[in-house]
Design a protein around this motif. Structure first.
Motif, PDB file in Angstrom:
ATOM      1  N   TRP A  48       0.816  -1.209   0.000  1.00  0.00           N
ATOM      2  CA  TRP A  48       0.000   0.000   0.000  1.00  0.00           C
ATOM      3  C   TRP A  48       0.853   1.264   0.000  1.00  0.00           C
ATOM      4  N   ALA A  49       2.085   1.164   0.488  1.00  0.00           N
ATOM      5  CA  ALA A  49       2.945   2.360   0.574  1.00  0.00           C
ATOM      6  C   ALA A  49       3.237   2.941  -0.805  1.00  0.00           C
ATOM      7  N   THR A  50       3.148   2.114  -1.848  1.00  0.00           N
ATOM      8  CA  THR A  50       3.401   2.638  -3.196  1.00  0.00           C
ATOM      9  C   THR A  50       2.311   3.613  -3.633  1.00  0.00           C
ATOM     10  N   LEU A  51       1.186   3.633  -2.904  1.00  0.00           N
ATOM     11  CA  LEU A  51       0.101   4.558  -3.242  1.00  0.00           C
ATOM     12  C   LEU A  51       0.229   5.897  -2.530  1.00  0.00           C
ATOM     13  N   LEU A  52       1.121   5.990  -1.561  1.00  0.00           N
ATOM     14  CA  LEU A  52       1.236   7.228  -0.774  1.00  0.00           C
ATOM     15  C   LEU A  52       1.529   8.474  -1.625  1.00  0.00           C
ATOM     16  N   PRO A  53       2.342   8.381  -2.665  1.00  0.00           N
ATOM     17  CA  PRO A  53       2.570   9.589  -3.486  1.00  0.00           C
ATOM     18  C   PRO A  53       1.306  10.174  -4.088  1.00  0.00           C
ATOM     19  N   LEU A  54       0.245   9.389  -4.158  1.00  0.00           N
ATOM     20  CA  LEU A  54      -1.004   9.920  -4.701  1.00  0.00           C
ATOM     21  C   LEU A  54      -1.560  11.065  -3.851  1.00  0.00           C
ATOM     22  N   LEU A  55      -1.164  11.121  -2.575  1.00  0.00           N
ATOM     23  CA  LEU A  55      -1.625  12.218  -1.716  1.00  0.00           C
ATOM     24  C   LEU A  55      -1.078  13.565  -2.173  1.00  0.00           C
ATOM     25  N   LEU A  56      -0.036  13.537  -2.979  1.00  0.00           N
ATOM     26  CA  LEU A  56       0.516  14.785  -3.508  1.00  0.00           C
ATOM     27  C   LEU A  56      -0.255  15.278  -4.735  1.00  0.00           C
TER      28      LEU A  56
ATOM     29  N   PRO B  25      -3.637  15.881  -5.399  1.00  0.00           N
ATOM     30  CA  PRO B  25      -4.608  16.975  -5.283  1.00  0.00           C
ATOM     31  C   PRO B  25      -3.982  18.358  -5.144  1.00  0.00           C
ATOM     32  N   PRO B  26      -2.978  18.559  -4.251  1.00  0.00           N
ATOM     33  CA  PRO B  26      -2.396  19.907  -4.191  1.00  0.00           C
ATOM     34  C   PRO B  26      -1.666  20.303  -5.469  1.00  0.00           C
ATOM     35  N   LEU B  27      -0.961  19.353  -6.097  1.00  0.00           N
ATOM     36  CA  LEU B  27      -0.280  19.669  -7.348  1.00  0.00           C
ATOM     37  C   LEU B  27      -1.289  20.012  -8.449  1.00  0.00           C
ATOM     38  N   ALA B  28      -2.393  19.272  -8.481  1.00  0.00           N
ATOM     39  CA  ALA B  28      -3.422  19.553  -9.477  1.00  0.00           C
ATOM     40  C   ALA B  28      -4.056  20.911  -9.249  1.00  0.00           C
ATOM     41  N   THR B  29      -4.264  21.276  -7.982  1.00  0.00           N
ATOM     42  CA  THR B  29      -4.851  22.580  -7.678  1.00  0.00           C
ATOM     43  C   THR B  29      -3.902  23.703  -8.071  1.00  0.00           C
ATOM     44  N   LEU B  30      -2.620  23.540  -7.760  1.00  0.00           N
ATOM     45  CA  LEU B  30      -1.638  24.577  -8.087  1.00  0.00           C
ATOM     46  C   LEU B  30      -1.494  24.755  -9.597  1.00  0.00           C
ATOM     47  N   SER B  31      -1.637  23.673 -10.344  1.00  0.00           N
ATOM     48  CA  SER B  31      -1.458  23.750 -11.788  1.00  0.00           C
ATOM     49  C   SER B  31      -2.762  23.987 -12.536  1.00  0.00           C
ATOM     50  N   GLY B  32      -3.890  24.091 -11.798  1.00  0.00           N
ATOM     51  CA  GLY B  32      -5.174  24.300 -12.440  1.00  0.00           C
ATOM     52  C   GLY B  32      -5.694  23.087 -13.183  1.00  0.00           C
ATOM     53  N   LEU B  33      -5.266  21.891 -12.759  1.00  0.00           N
ATOM     54  CA  LEU B  33      -5.669  20.649 -13.429  1.00  0.00           C
ATOM     55  C   LEU B  33      -6.429  19.741 -12.465  1.00  0.00           C
ATOM     56  N   ASP B  34      -7.350  20.318 -11.711  1.00  0.00           N
ATOM     57  CA  ASP B  34      -8.130  19.523 -10.757  1.00  0.00           C
ATOM     58  C   ASP B  34      -8.894  18.408 -11.446  1.00  0.00           C
ATOM     59  N   LEU B  35      -9.179  18.562 -12.712  1.00  0.00           N
ATOM     60  CA  LEU B  35      -9.984  17.568 -13.416  1.00  0.00           C
ATOM     61  C   LEU B  35      -9.314  16.196 -13.490  1.00  0.00           C
ATOM     62  N   VAL B  36      -7.973  16.132 -13.307  1.00  0.00           N
ATOM     63  CA  VAL B  36      -7.308  14.827 -13.365  1.00  0.00           C
ATOM     64  C   VAL B  36      -7.558  14.013 -12.096  1.00  0.00           C
ATOM     65  N   VAL B  37      -7.948  14.683 -10.994  1.00  0.00           N
ATOM     66  CA  VAL B  37      -8.084  13.994  -9.711  1.00  0.00           C
ATOM     67  C   VAL B  37      -9.200  12.954  -9.732  1.00  0.00           C
ATOM     68  N   PRO B  38     -10.429  13.281 -10.192  1.00  0.00           N
ATOM     69  CA  PRO B  38     -11.455  12.227 -10.183  1.00  0.00           C
ATOM     70  C   PRO B  38     -11.101  11.034 -11.057  1.00  0.00           C
ATOM     71  N   PHE B  39     -10.415  11.260 -12.183  1.00  0.00           N
ATOM     72  CA  PHE B  39      -9.994  10.138 -13.014  1.00  0.00           C
ATOM     73  C   PHE B  39      -8.943   9.289 -12.297  1.00  0.00           C
ATOM     74  N   ALA B  40      -8.033   9.963 -11.578  1.00  0.00           N
ATOM     75  CA  ALA B  40      -7.025   9.225 -10.810  1.00  0.00           C
ATOM     76  C   ALA B  40      -7.671   8.430  -9.675  1.00  0.00           C
ATOM     77  N   LEU B  41      -8.674   9.010  -9.029  1.00  0.00           N
ATOM     78  CA  LEU B  41      -9.403   8.282  -7.984  1.00  0.00           C
ATOM     79  C   LEU B  41     -10.094   7.051  -8.561  1.00  0.00           C
ATOM     80  N   TRP B  42     -10.675   7.214  -9.729  1.00  0.00           N
ATOM     81  CA  TRP B  42     -11.364   6.093 -10.386  1.00  0.00           C
ATOM     82  C   TRP B  42     -10.383   4.954 -10.688  1.00  0.00           C
ATOM     83  N   ILE B  43      -9.236   5.288 -11.269  1.00  0.00           N
ATOM     84  CA  ILE B  43      -8.249   4.258 -11.602  1.00  0.00           C
ATOM     85  C   ILE B  43      -7.691   3.621 -10.335  1.00  0.00           C
TER      86      ILE B  43
END
Length: 631
Positions: free
Chosen positions: A8-16, A18-36
């Motif tokens: 499960w530790a390999t998934l920890l970078p995913l916590l980064l 949402p903030p990276l997506a918000t800073l770059s204005g690409l929040d739309l990638v987050v729901p797709f990443a959650l789905w995958i």
């Protein structure tokens, strides 16, 4: 409980993310990443198509329940904390179960048929929206009065950051009476998705095109889910050759008739609930391989149905119980009766929260007699469908198939509930009405999913010789042609079956001309109003919209939704039904109606008599806040 493992530790970078997506204005990638990610953590589904579809439905159902927390915490639907919470829960699930991220890359020929059919379904439903402007898009749904009210609920949830029944005081002037307690799981899920896709501030005018697109995709997802559910019920014997006519029959039925009809009527919450209901039927009839995930999946789907459209809860609960009884050796392994009982209790309590929120309506059986605008179900297609589903289920029962027992229960429950509602309405009203047609929608889905029982009649793979496979291909081709021709010639409404009127799909694709001026007026006159601001409700009485006498009604309805004044405009829609060309009696009637108002009003009219009536009222009542303008 499994010990924690390092996977499960390999998934920890995913916590980064949402903030990276918000800073770059690409929040739309987050729901797709959650789905995958959800697809990689779950183990339900042996193929990629199965896993992706089930994980998407799982997230939709889970979001409705988690929405209670999101409605109460201080961040509302802000994409950053919502994304963090989603990834945190998935990582926690991976840690508890000791799972690594893993996707099944199998893509059997049956799934190729499903994927092609899904693409076709999405294109058909989106076709009227492609390359069209805002007015043209709205015109496709301008007569869907329920959709106008659903948009108001969606706007409230998106703006206030939570379920409307938890913010009823703030919604009182904005939503029509009773809408704050309406089942709103679908609205919540769409609001969450829209906040990711369009995270900035918005107005109702800019939100509306997004909502129309999302509603159309909900209908497409519903149709795809029912097709998949029928294929799942068919079982492993269903190859591409047999899947083709099945997908054509199920998807074609919904696209040519009832699915499109529900979309045009604006029943987004019903479509959402039926999609989850179809998925529940699929896993109830043919459970997934892992008993714990089976229980979790059924629980989440039942909760989603409760929040999305609790009218389906009685049937959903009965089907889930039937599945547990029939498949008990698989589901309740090692006699985990206490765990099973606790899970059922928790699921029931959570699923009934929306019912409790609307208890003043739900606790009266007379609510089943509520009138409403609805397109009747095509009886000349429904009864042959139910007969075909019953026949293949009976044949499967004769062969001793365990899954057929649950399928039979599905048909009996759906048919029984519809029959009881009809008998109650006949006893109290003397005729069937709105909610009986809704129950027939549920019966349609149950019958379409049950058609998958035809799969048990197919030869097993090890007995399918080359000659037999060739014969199966020819039969499949003939059946596909027969399905297309039958639906093509019989998709008209019952009242239009012997006329030149087109099918519901034809009417959806080609639209009509009178709605476009209504949509243009609505978008041109809509005010940019902050949530809770006091603005004047609008009454439209324009001769220019009288190509259809209901044009003023729909313009009045949609304008007050977009202006966030529906809670103070309940009586205006009925006033707008007056055909303004018939000027006799308008001065007296309209003046009397204006006397009943206690607040401001904006009248949009190009009719001389209407305008003079309002101006005369202004002179006689100088303190009134009633104005009249050209539309």
């Amino acid at each position: 409980m499994p010990s924690l493992r390092a996977g499960w530790a390999t998934l920890l970078p995913l916590l980064l993310l949402p903030p990276l997506a918000t800073l770059s204005g690409l929040d739309l990638v987050v729901p797709f990443a959650l789905w995958i990610t959800a697809a990689g953590v779950l183990r339900t589904g042996s193929s990629l198509f199965d896993r992706l579809l089930l994980s998407g439905l799982f997230l939709a159902g889970a979001t409705t329940g988690i929405g209670l927390l999101l409605s109460l915490w201080p961040w509302g639907l802000d994409p950053l904390p919502v994304g963090e919470l989603g990834f945190a829960l998935l990582i926690a699930a991976a840690a508890v179960t000791g799972r690594r991220f893993s996707l099944p890359w199998r893509f059997p020929s049956r799934d190729a048929v499903l994927a092609a059919g899904s693409l076709g379904i999405v294109l058909v439903y989106l076709w009227p929206l492609l390359g069209s402007g805002a007015a043209q898009r709205l015109s496709s749904y301008i007569t869907a009065e329920d959709l106008a009210r659903h948009f108001g609920l969606f706007d409230s949830i998106r703006t206030l950051g939570g379920y409307a029944f938890l913010h009823s005081a703030q919604n009182q002037p904005v939503l029509q009476a009773g809408m704050s307690a309406y089942p709103q799981g679908s609205h919540f899920v769409l609001a969450v998705v829209d906040r990711f896709l369009h995270p900035g501030t918005s107005t109702t005018v800019t939100e509306l095109p997004h909502f129309i697109e999302l509603t159309t995709l909900v209908c497409a997802a519903f149709t795809i889910t029912v097709c998949w559910a029928a294929c799942r019920v068919a079982g492993p014997r269903l190859g591409a050759a047999a899947a083709l006519p099945l997908v054509l029959a199920v998807g074609g039925y919904l696209v040519a008739s009832e699915g499109t009809s529900m979309l045009q009527d604006g029943f987004v919450s019903e479509l959402f609930g039926l999609a989850l209901f179809a998925a529940l039927l699929a896993v109830a009839i043919r459970p997934v391989d892992r008993p714990r995930e089976q229980l979790l999946l059924m629980a989440v789907l039942v909760v989603g149905i409760g929040f999305g459209y609790y009218l389906w809860l009685p049937a959903a609960g009965a089907v889930a119980l039937a599945s547990l009884l029939v498949h008990r050796p698989r589901v309740a392994e090692r006699r985990q009766s206490l765990v099973l009982g606790c899970a059922m209790a928790a699921t029931g309590i959570l699923a009934l929260v929306p019912v409790a929120a609307n208890w003043t309506v739900v606790n009266s059986a007379s609510a089943l007699n509520t009138a409403g605008g609805i397109t009747p179900v095509n009886r000349h297609l429904l009864w042959p469908l139910v007969a075909a589903a019953a026949l293949v289920t009976l044949l499967a029962l004769v062969r001793g198939e365990r899954t057929a027992r649950v399928t039979a229960a599905v048909l009996l429950v759906a048919g029984g509930v519809a029959g009881l509602v009809m008998l109650y309405q006949l006893h109290s009203l003397g005729h069937s009405s709105y909610y009986f047609e809704k129950m027939l929608h549920q019966l349609v889905v149950a019958a379409l999913v049950s058609l998958g029982s035809v799969g048990v009649l197919l030869p097993a793979g090890d007995r399918a010789t080359r000659s037999l496979r060739a014969q199966t291909g020819l039969v499949s081709l003939a059946a596909s042609v027969l399905v297309v021709v039958t639906l093509g010639y019989n998709a008209q409404s019952d009242h239009a079956a012997s006329t030149s009127a087109g099918s519901k799909l034809q009417n959806y694709l080609r639209g009509s001309t009178w709605e476009v001026p209504v949509a243009r007026l609505v978008l041109a006159k809509a005010q940019v109003v902050g949530f809770g601001e006091q603005s004047a409700p609008t009454l439209v009485m324009a001769e220019s919209l009288q190509a259809n006498y209901q044009g003023n009604y729909y313009a009045t309805l949609w304008l007050n939704v977009l202006d966030r004044t529906s809670g103070r405009a309940a009586q205006l829609s009925s006033w707008a039904f007056v055909p303004v060309q018939r000027v006799q009696g308008i001065p007296h009637t309209l003046a009397g109606q204006l006397e009943t108002l206690s607040g401001p009003l904006q009248v949009l009219s190009d009719n001389h008599t209407v305008r003079q009536t309002v101006l005369t009222f202004q002179r006689n009542h100088p303190d009134s806040a009633i104005t009249v303008e050209q539309p």
